[in-house]
Structures are given as C-alpha cells and as structure tokens.
Design a protein around this motif. Structure first.
Motif, PDB file in Angstrom:
ATOM      1  N   PRO A 268      25.186  23.584  37.546  1.00  0.00           N
ATOM      2  CA  PRO A 268      25.871  25.056  37.019  1.00  0.00           C
ATOM      3  C   PRO A 268      24.250  25.682  37.663  1.00  0.00           C
ATOM      4  O   PRO A 268      22.745  25.198  37.986  1.00  0.00           O
ATOM      5  N   LEU A 269      24.135  27.077  38.355  1.00  0.00           N
ATOM      6  CA  LEU A 269      23.017  27.538  39.326  1.00  0.00           C
ATOM      7  C   LEU A 269      22.675  28.714  38.543  1.00  0.00           C
ATOM      8  O   LEU A 269      23.830  29.708  38.298  1.00  0.00           O
ATOM      9  N   PHE A 274      14.637  35.018  41.983  1.00  0.00           N
ATOM     10  CA  PHE A 274      13.723  33.975  42.364  1.00  0.00           C
ATOM     11  C   PHE A 274      14.612  33.216  42.806  1.00  0.00           C
ATOM     12  O   PHE A 274      14.152  32.791  43.592  1.00  0.00           O
ATOM     13  N   ILE A 275      15.297  33.031  42.695  1.00  0.00           N
ATOM     14  CA  ILE A 275      15.841  32.100  43.339  1.00  0.00           C
ATOM     15  C   ILE A 275      17.167  32.572  44.352  1.00  0.00           C
ATOM     16  O   ILE A 275      17.150  32.184  45.604  1.00  0.00           O
ATOM     17  N   PHE A 325      22.316  35.477  36.231  1.00  0.00           N
ATOM     18  CA  PHE A 325      20.887  36.400  35.677  1.00  0.00           C
ATOM     19  C   PHE A 325      20.557  37.367  36.696  1.00  0.00           C
ATOM     20  O   PHE A 325      19.407  38.069  36.865  1.00  0.00           O
ATOM     21  N   PHE A 326      21.431  37.843  37.620  1.00  0.00           N
ATOM     22  CA  PHE A 326      21.461  38.724  38.655  1.00  0.00           C
ATOM     23  C   PHE A 326      21.544  39.975  38.427  1.00  0.00           C
ATOM     24  O   PHE A 326      21.169  40.644  38.981  1.00  0.00           O
ATOM     25  N   GLY A 327      22.965  40.247  38.233  1.00  0.00           N
ATOM     26  CA  GLY A 327      23.354  41.426  38.255  1.00  0.00           C
ATOM     27  C   GLY A 327      24.587  40.965  37.699  1.00  0.00           C
ATOM     28  O   GLY A 327      25.486  41.096  37.072  1.00  0.00           O
ATOM     29  N   THR A 328      25.794  42.068  38.409  1.00  0.00           N
ATOM     30  CA  THR A 328      27.134  42.100  37.933  1.00  0.00           C
ATOM     31  C   THR A 328      27.810  42.003  39.180  1.00  0.00           C
ATOM     32  O   THR A 328      27.010  40.450  40.183  1.00  0.00           O
ATOM     33  N   PHE A 335      24.998  39.450  47.684  1.00  0.00           N
ATOM     34  CA  PHE A 335      24.328  38.020  47.861  1.00  0.00           C
ATOM     35  C   PHE A 335      25.297  37.305  48.752  1.00  0.00           C
ATOM     36  O   PHE A 335      24.825  36.679  49.815  1.00  0.00           O
ATOM     37  N   PHE A 336      25.814  36.342  48.655  1.00  0.00           N
ATOM     38  CA  PHE A 336      26.337  34.887  49.068  1.00  0.00           C
ATOM     39  C   PHE A 336      27.318  35.514  50.779  1.00  0.00           C
ATOM     40  O   PHE A 336      27.177  34.544  51.526  1.00  0.00           O
ATOM     41  N   THR A 337      27.450  37.229  50.407  1.00  0.00           N
ATOM     42  CA  THR A 337      28.178  37.228  51.435  1.00  0.00           C
ATOM     43  C   THR A 337      26.732  37.902  52.647  1.00  0.00           C
ATOM     44  O   THR A 337      27.608  36.958  53.409  1.00  0.00           O
ATOM     45  N   ASN A 338      25.985  38.304  52.338  1.00  0.00           N
ATOM     46  CA  ASN A 338      24.656  37.956  53.092  1.00  0.00           C
ATOM     47  C   ASN A 338      23.960  37.226  53.278  1.00  0.00           C
ATOM     48  O   ASN A 338      23.232  36.946  54.353  1.00  0.00           O
TER      49      ASN A 338
END
Length: 416
Positions: A268-269, A274-275, A325-328, A335-338
C-alpha cells in the motif's frame, strides 16, 4: 571556471544539486523551500526569514546544556572549518560565500536541525508553548522542506556536529533522523534498527535509502525475452487480461513489488502532499547523481505506467494499493503522469525489469486474454453469472433429453 555547474559536479562527492529547469517548469513548488532555508542555495530569501530568527534561539538552547558553551561553539566551528573544502565540493553550483560566512551557515543550520530533531523526538525538553511545535502547520512544512534537494547540507556535517553535541543517549544520528521523519513517513522499528548502515549523502538521501533494497547487484536477464521489455500496460487493461491486483504486506518499503502466477502484489502507498514532494525530490536527485541506483525513479515510472487515467487510479484505490489522501483520482493520475516527464528511465537497468517482462508476457498470452475476456463478459456480475449457469444447466438437460430420445428410438422397449 564554471559557476552554475562546477567542474566537480559529476564526481561522487557532489551530491547537492539545483533541480534541472525542465523539472522545475513542471512543478516548481515541489522543489523550493516554503518555510526554512538550509544550505547556500536559498539562504537569505525574504520569505524564509521567520525560521531564520529561530535558528539562533535553537543554537542557544543547544549550547545552554553544555558546561562550556563558548568552548563547544568553538569546537563546532573548527570541525566544520576543517571540512570546508569538502563541503563546498558537495554542491554542484559554486557559491560566493566567504569562508567565515559559509562555516557559520553550516554550523547554524546543522545545530538547528539537530535541536529540532531532539526536541521533536523528546530527547530533550521543549517549551510547551514553543511556536515551532505549538502551531500545527509549521512541523509538516519543516519536514517537507528538509527533504528538498536544493535544501540540503552534507550528512557528514550533521554527523560531526552531533558527535560534538552528543547527548549520551546511545542513539545514532541516522536513527534520530528516521525517527523524526516517521511522523510523516512511517519507518518501522526494523528499519530504525539498521539506520546506521545507511550511507546517506544528506537527509533526503538517507530517507530514500531507508526504502531501497540493500542488494544493489544487477539481476541477470534473458535477452531472448526482450520482446516483453516495454512499458507496462495500465491497471485496467491488465485487469481485463486476467491479472489480479493484491496488496503486499511490507511496511519496510513500498518498493517491494512482486508478480507470481498472474497476481501483482504491491505494498500500500499512502498518497499525500508529503509523499508526492518526497518522490519528486528523490527523482530529481537520482537524475542528477550518477553514482546511485535509481529505485524511486524506477518505482514512480512503474506506477506511471499502471496509472494512465483517473479510472486506473480509482481501480488501484479500490484494491487498497493507493491510499488516496492526495485529492481526486484525476489529481493522482496527473501526478504520476507528470513525475515521469523529462525523466531519463533505463528500463533494462530497472530493478523492476524482470517483473515488467513477466507481467507483459502474461498480458500478451492469448489464452489468458481470451479467458479473462470471457470471464468479464459473462461473469462480471452475480446475475450474469447465474444466467450463464442456468443456460448451461438447461443445455445439459436438453442434451440428456435428446440422448434418451435417441436411445428410445434405437432400442425400442421390450413390450414392442
């Protein structure tokens, strides 16, 4: 002589870099300190002056516990002065600080970090009304800033100062560092126990290493399988091809991904601000420092392959792999695309290369794809499954009835 990128920037001793502009343009806030400046790159910036004033207060607290405050301070200055040339070589950018100002900055920043860690972990007493700890927003911002690549001082400096300011507590500074950051990035006791074995170049690198495997040897690959060594398919596509997703119970490291018998097991991530900041700065460090394995880059690129769309992000959240806990789901996918943009990724040297090959080989296997397609089409819901089973049952009854009819026709009853 080059100043923006020194002649020694490619050496193993140079480990603190300006983040490449190509990465800054994608997410500038991730790399710039918001509340505290550590080291020369952001020293003296106006928006960071609030904590700068508290550094001197923390230095007074450190020295007040020593029998000879003046002598202890002199020892700190001499220890750092003896390392000055080595410290300067740790930075990729040549700075114009005088020798005195440079050493003073290192001592002040180093003592502030040590005292902050000691107070937060309750190794020393702190004023219950100290605003650094009393105002809830400050500590999370401090933790995030202390793990930014441009905001580092060499770990060797911190270790030297910690040895001089020793509290006779029997703990290592590496242990204290991981204990401090465990507030935002949980490090279990099993990791803390081996903290002194991590040879971190600075705070960011030490925390990074606490997640990395200790075996850095490249694993042999079968080059005949190169046809499967390509970027991994998105999670939804893999699921439709019959690959199952399950969580893997490993609290030591989210990097410990496994694939066996068609099941992809991922720890689990907990995905939060923060992460995300930690990931971006680790990737930046691994892109700049050519003397370390690229574990975080490999891992985030792997997740970037799994998460192409918000649907993929939602799928991994539903399977408890992403704790969002990051958002939608859209923000997680973005994020993971960028995080993989303008990043050099060597798939052949990735610690996940064999796993990616195995997943792709399973995915492209026609039998698995056809069976999974059949299962999704006819057994995707309880009602559709019941309908299929009912149809099969009726088919069996019809077959039996037809068989009895044929037998009756071929072998008429004895009465006839």
């Amino acid at each position: 002589m080059p100043k923006l990128l020194s002649e020694t920037a490619g050496s193993s001793s140079c480990c603190i870099f300006r983040v490449p502009q190509s990465l800054v343009e994608i997410n500038e806030k991730a790399y710039k300190p918001r509340i505290v400046s550590i080291g020369p790159y952001h020293h003296g910036q106006e928006h960071l002056m609030m904590i700068e004033e508290h550094k001197w207060r923390f230095l007074r607290h450190v020295l007040s516990r020593k029998q000879d405050p003046s002598g202890t301070l002199s020892l700190c200055f001499r220890a750092v002065a003896n390392l000055e040339m080595n410290i300067r070589e740790c930075y990729s950018e040549t700075n114009e600080f005088t020798s005195h100002d440079f050493v003073e900055m290192m001592v002040l920043d180093g003592c502030f970090i040590i005292e902050l860690f000691c107070k937060f972990t309750r190794l020393v007493d702190k004023d219950p009304n100290d605003p650094i700890f009393k105002m809830n927003w400050i500590i999370p911002f401090l933790m995030r800033d202390l793990l930014k690549l441009e905001n580092q001082i060499p770990f060797r400096v911190l270790q030297s100062l910690f040895d001089i300011l020793a509290l006779n507590s029997g703990i290592s500074f590496a242990w204290l560092t991981l204990k401090f950051f465990s507030y935002m990035l949980e490090r279990p006791a099993s990791v803390l126990d081996k903290a002194s074995t991590f040879d971190g170049k600075h705070l960011l690198d030490l925390v990074r290493l606490s997640f990395c495997p200790t075996d850095n040897r490249e694993r042999p690959r079968d080059e005949r399988r190169d046809t499967f060594l390509r970027f991994i398919q998105p999670a939804e596509k893999l699921h439709r091809a019959g690959i199952k997703f399950k969580t893997r119970n490993n609290k030591e490291s989210f990097l410990d991904v496994k694939f066996t018998n068609g099941v992809l097991r991922i720890p689990p991530l907990p995905m939060d601000d923060f992460i995300s900041s930690f990931f971006l700065n680790c990737v930046a460090f691994e892109q700049c420092y050519g003397h370390c394995p690229k574990y975080i880059t490999d891992y985030t690129t792997f997740l970037g392959g799994l998460i192409h769309t918000p649907t993929d992000a939602g799928f991994l959240s539903d399977h408890k792999i992403i704790e969002n806990f990051f958002g939608t789901d859209e923000e997680v996918a973005c994020f993971f695309t960028n995080v993989g943009k303008d990043v050099a990724f060597e798939i052949r040297r990735s610690y996940l290369s064999k796993l990616i090959e195995d997943v792709n080989e399973y995915y492209w296997n026609d039998w698995h794809v056809r069976w999974a397609s059949l299962r999704h089409k006819y057994f995707d819901s309880p009602w559709s499954g019941i309908s299929v089973l009912a149809a099969i049952f009726l088919l069996i009854l019809t077959t039996i009835q037809a068989a009895f009819a044929v037998i009756s026709y071929i072998r008429p009853s004895n009465n006839n």
